[in-house]
Write a protein that holds these residues in place. Sequence first.
Motif, PDB file in Angstrom:
ATOM      1  N   PHE A 145      42.000  38.886  39.022  1.00 53.74           N
ATOM      2  CA  PHE A 145      42.452  40.202  39.469  1.00 53.74           C
ATOM      3  C   PHE A 145      41.304  40.985  40.094  1.00 53.74           C
ATOM      4  CE2 PHE A 145      45.750  39.121  36.437  1.00 53.74           C
ATOM      5  CZ  PHE A 145      46.890  39.557  37.081  1.00 53.74           C
ATOM      6  N   ARG A 182      40.947  39.668  43.620  1.00 57.21           N
ATOM      7  CA  ARG A 182      42.049  39.862  44.562  1.00 57.21           C
ATOM      8  C   ARG A 182      41.791  40.960  45.603  1.00 57.21           C
ATOM      9  NH1 ARG A 182      47.611  39.029  41.126  1.00 57.21           N
ATOM     10  NH2 ARG A 182      48.477  40.081  42.950  1.00 57.21           N
ATOM     11  N   GLY A 237      41.919  34.055  42.770  1.00 57.97           N
ATOM     12  CA  GLY A 237      42.165  35.466  43.028  1.00 57.97           C
ATOM     13  C   GLY A 237      41.949  35.837  44.479  1.00 57.97           C
ATOM     14  N   TYR A 285      52.705  45.432  37.478  1.00 51.98           N
ATOM     15  CA  TYR A 285      51.761  44.444  36.942  1.00 51.98           C
ATOM     16  C   TYR A 285      51.670  44.527  35.425  1.00 51.98           C
ATOM     17  CZ  TYR A 285      49.753  42.947  41.401  1.00 51.98           C
ATOM     18  OH  TYR A 285      49.556  42.396  42.629  1.00 51.98           O
ATOM     19  N   ASN A 299      46.861  44.837  45.463  1.00 52.18           N
ATOM     20  CA  ASN A 299      45.933  44.136  44.579  1.00 52.18           C
ATOM     21  C   ASN A 299      45.056  45.065  43.764  1.00 52.18           C
ATOM     22  OD1 ASN A 299      46.427  41.229  45.051  1.00 52.18           O
ATOM     23  ND2 ASN A 299      46.051  41.822  47.173  1.00 52.18           N
ATOM     24  N   GLY A 315      46.943  45.598  40.868  1.00 52.51           N
ATOM     25  CA  GLY A 315      46.818  44.456  39.969  1.00 52.51           C
ATOM     26  C   GLY A 315      45.609  44.544  39.068  1.00 52.51           C
ATOM     27  N   VAL A 316      44.496  45.059  39.596  1.00 53.29           N
ATOM     28  CA  VAL A 316      43.296  45.231  38.771  1.00 53.29           C
ATOM     29  C   VAL A 316      43.574  46.231  37.655  1.00 53.29           C
ATOM     30  CG1 VAL A 316      40.911  46.018  38.747  1.00 53.29           C
ATOM     31  CG2 VAL A 316      41.739  44.642  40.659  1.00 53.29           C
ATOM     32  N   GLY A 376      47.351  44.666  35.877  1.00 47.02           N
ATOM     33  CA  GLY A 376      47.504  43.286  35.426  1.00 47.02           C
ATOM     34  C   GLY A 376      46.291  42.708  34.745  1.00 47.02           C
ATOM     35  N   ALA A 377      45.097  42.992  35.265  1.00 43.52           N
ATOM     36  CA  ALA A 377      43.892  42.368  34.725  1.00 43.52           C
ATOM     37  C   ALA A 377      43.629  42.801  33.295  1.00 43.52           C
ATOM     38  CB  ALA A 377      42.693  42.706  35.612  1.00 43.52           C
TER      39      ALA A 377
END
Length: 415
Positions: free
Chosen positions: A55, A58, A117, A242, A362, A365-366, A369-370
């Motif tokens: 992540f 990404r 990623g 995410y 993205n 996403g960090v 999701g990460a």
Amino acid sequence: MRRVAVASFIGTAIEFYDFYIYGTAAALVLNQAFFPTLDPVNATLASFSTYAVAFAARPLGSVVFGHFGDRVGRKSVLVASLLLMGLSTAFVGLLPGYGTLGVWAPLLLVALRFLQGIGLGGEWGGAALLAVEHAPKRRRGLYAAFPQLGPSVGFFAATGVFWLLSATLDDAAFRSWGWRVPFLLSFLLVGVGLFVRLKISETPVFAKAMDAQEAARVPALEVFRRHPRELLLGAGGMIVAYGLFYTATTYCLAYATTTLGISRNTMLALSLVACLFLAAGTWLAATRSDAAGRRKLVLAGCALAAVWPLFPLLDTQQPVFVALGIGGALFCMGVVYGPMGAYLPELFGTKVRYSGASLAYNLGGVLGGAVAPLVATRLQAEFGSSSVGWYVSAMAVVSMVCVLALPETRDRELG
């Protein structure tokens, strides 16, 4: 348009399959294969940390692939991202464990995950633009639904392969070599994806911009200079999608099999059922967004996610309620995620659309999701499962506030 829809769908399905098999392996086996010297909680945290590395990579992939996607073209960049993602995934299946390579094993695992990623960082934006920039104005949500369905199908395939292997192999065989099979299948899937993508044409919107010589010199810098608001708020809007997904799948798979004592086979089977809810929410919201508007549906998904009782249902340990809890969470995620395939690209102009949409997607996403599996693991260990539920609700509120600050984009021209 049929060929474009198929190409955008197959590419994202393959790349998200690659991404998700790592998450499943991280929850089930990578802690023992690559971190056997740590205690169970810290081994799980270490496994999820390698998972989070992708992540962090990404956004870098968004900058690199977005630069060439905005200057050279969408098609060629999509081919390159598919190759990078697929090959780095396949090599995880060939990587010896800690017992063979010692400390080099987790280091090489991190390096391959980082390359994963970067590859995925360039995938989604190109696939979404491939669909959106080919589509008629009043059907952009419909055609953007196809790349948005890629994660549902990729997750279903990844979970299905792991479930099949888990059901047919004994535990020793699964942990020794069985978990590697899903990664090695990526060699085959890359070939399929390349065959499909090499047959598509460049998008007409980008071709028109190139004819007018309207390429930005450094698209990422242009995004930060001229579109910081759209970038940051778009990223904020993606946080809950995410966070919901990786909490309801990767974290809940580890939580249910270790803390609740639900069998691995049962949880994988229930995850397969829950994935159908994700696909339904994604398709419903994406296709409805052409009439109802992107913003309204994303806000509805955020509101539903804020109150969904994921962990009370999960903690019953009853398969029906567990499936309902995870499935409902993924449905909420789909309602947010589906319209984003058109919403994020519509926030940016043609010259920087690849970079802008990819970065927003993205960066979300960090933030969502990460860290979600890491935070959830620590919260559960310290305060119990209810604290993880409040964490998910907080992410939903943050995304709702960000989307409220963004305009509706359904009627915008893309040229």
